[in-house]
Design a protein around this motif. Structure first.
Motif, PDB file in Angstrom:
ATOM      1  N   MET A  21       0.506  -1.053  -0.026  1.00 37.16           N
ATOM      2  CA  MET A  21       0.450   0.051   0.324  1.00 37.16           C
ATOM      3  C   MET A  21       0.717   1.692  -0.007  1.00 37.16           C
ATOM      4  O   MET A  21       0.469   2.334  -0.663  1.00 37.16           O
ATOM      5  CB  MET A  21      -0.830  -0.073   1.187  1.00 37.16           C
ATOM      6  CG  MET A  21      -1.765  -0.604   0.968  1.00 37.16           C
ATOM      7  SD  MET A  21      -3.091  -0.787   2.656  1.00 37.16           S
ATOM      8  CE  MET A  21      -4.783  -2.075   2.133  1.00 37.16           C
ATOM      9  N   LEU A 153      -5.160  -4.645  -4.472  1.00 39.46           N
ATOM     10  CA  LEU A 153      -4.858  -4.529  -3.685  1.00 39.46           C
ATOM     11  C   LEU A 153      -6.098  -4.516  -2.161  1.00 39.46           C
ATOM     12  O   LEU A 153      -5.808  -4.984  -1.530  1.00 39.46           O
ATOM     13  CB  LEU A 153      -4.464  -3.054  -2.888  1.00 39.46           C
ATOM     14  CG  LEU A 153      -3.315  -2.613  -3.564  1.00 39.46           C
ATOM     15  CD1 LEU A 153      -2.388  -1.112  -3.506  1.00 39.46           C
ATOM     16  CD2 LEU A 153      -2.353  -3.562  -2.555  1.00 39.46           C
ATOM     17  N   PHE A 175      -6.085   3.183   2.837  1.00 37.73           N
ATOM     18  CA  PHE A 175      -6.601   3.361   1.952  1.00 37.73           C
ATOM     19  C   PHE A 175      -8.365   2.701   1.792  1.00 37.73           C
ATOM     20  O   PHE A 175      -8.533   3.591   0.642  1.00 37.73           O
ATOM     21  CB  PHE A 175      -6.123   1.607   1.692  1.00 37.73           C
ATOM     22  CG  PHE A 175      -6.570   1.049   0.454  1.00 37.73           C
ATOM     23  CD1 PHE A 175      -5.422   0.621  -0.598  1.00 37.73           C
ATOM     24  CD2 PHE A 175      -7.472  -0.089   0.747  1.00 37.73           C
ATOM     25  CE1 PHE A 175      -6.107   0.018  -1.504  1.00 37.73           C
ATOM     26  CE2 PHE A 175      -7.542  -1.083  -0.747  1.00 37.73           C
ATOM     27  CZ  PHE A 175      -6.873  -0.514  -1.960  1.00 37.73           C
TER      28      PHE A 175
END
Length: 226
Positions: A21, A153, A175
């Motif tokens: 990330m 992801l 995120f």
């Protein structure tokens, strides 16, 4: 001699995912991001299987559940809600599945045929296998547009949340905000999360990832220097 630190498989996946990330938000090399993210995803897939969970089936379920639920809520993003072909397909799907506006994901389950599971992992692992093997077809080339690190992801983070019982990491929190900033309109804009998503959305897409990287640095620094 100091105590030896033992790292569990889940902890290793957590560290890899957090690193991927950070790499994504720092806009590092896309192939490197994919390699680290897929390594985490592979561990998480196997850990889920050990607990009797099927990552392929869960991914198929999630892709249907949240679309149908948000359709029932009238909360689909505008770019989807304004697509008549997409909405017609979702309406037809919603007529077949008992998902309502207040349904909970945990109340549903799905199974996938062995063929569907093989297809899922063949597609999902195509780039990772290209990066891992050179003995089968050394002249093979990769189409760079096939890289889909944001989707990877998302899938890896969802798998991690299926397994982890701890609070979100700083990387995971940011995120989620980054994903939420892409919604239009922003969901629950007056909430703390909604305001953070709106703040990110106020930045051009070209700047949003760097803003997220700065947020992660600040949050991680607070943990080191309370």
């Amino acid at each position: 001699m100091g105590a030896r630190i033992h790292i569990t498989k889940l902890a290793a996946a957590d560290r890899q995912l957090r690193a991927a990330m950070r790499m994504y938000f720092a806009e590092e090399d896309e192939l490197a991001i994919h390699t680290v993210a897929y390594a985490a995803y592979g561990l998480l897939r196997d850990l889920k299987a050990e607990r009797g969970l099927d990552e392929a089936a869960d991914t198929y379920l999630a892709s249907i559940f949240y679309v149908v639920r948000d359709y029932r809520r009238g909360a689909l993003p505008m770019h989807l809600a304004n697509d008549p072909d997409f909405m017609a397909a979702v309406a037809a799907l919603a007529d077949q599945i008992p998902i309502g506006p207040d349904s909970k994901y945990r109340d549903f389950s799905a199974t996938a045929s062995p063929e569907a599971v093989r297809h899922f992992w063949r597609q999902r692992g195509k780039i990772a296998n290209f990066l891992k093997h050179a003995d089968r077809d050394p002249a093979e080339a990769l189409v760079e547009d096939d890289l889909d690190n944001l989707v990877l992801l998302l899938q890896a983070y969802s798998a991690y949340r299926d397994l982890a019982r701890t609070a979100c990491t700083n990387e995971g929190t940011v995120f989620e905000l980054y994903i939420g900033s892409s919604d239009f309109p922003i969901r629950e804009p007056e909430s703390t999360v909604g305001k953070m998503c709106s703040m990110l959305a106020s930045h051009p897409e070209s700047e949003r990832r760097s803003v997220c990287m700065q947020l992660i640095r600040e949050l991680n620094a607070q943990e080191i220097d309370p």
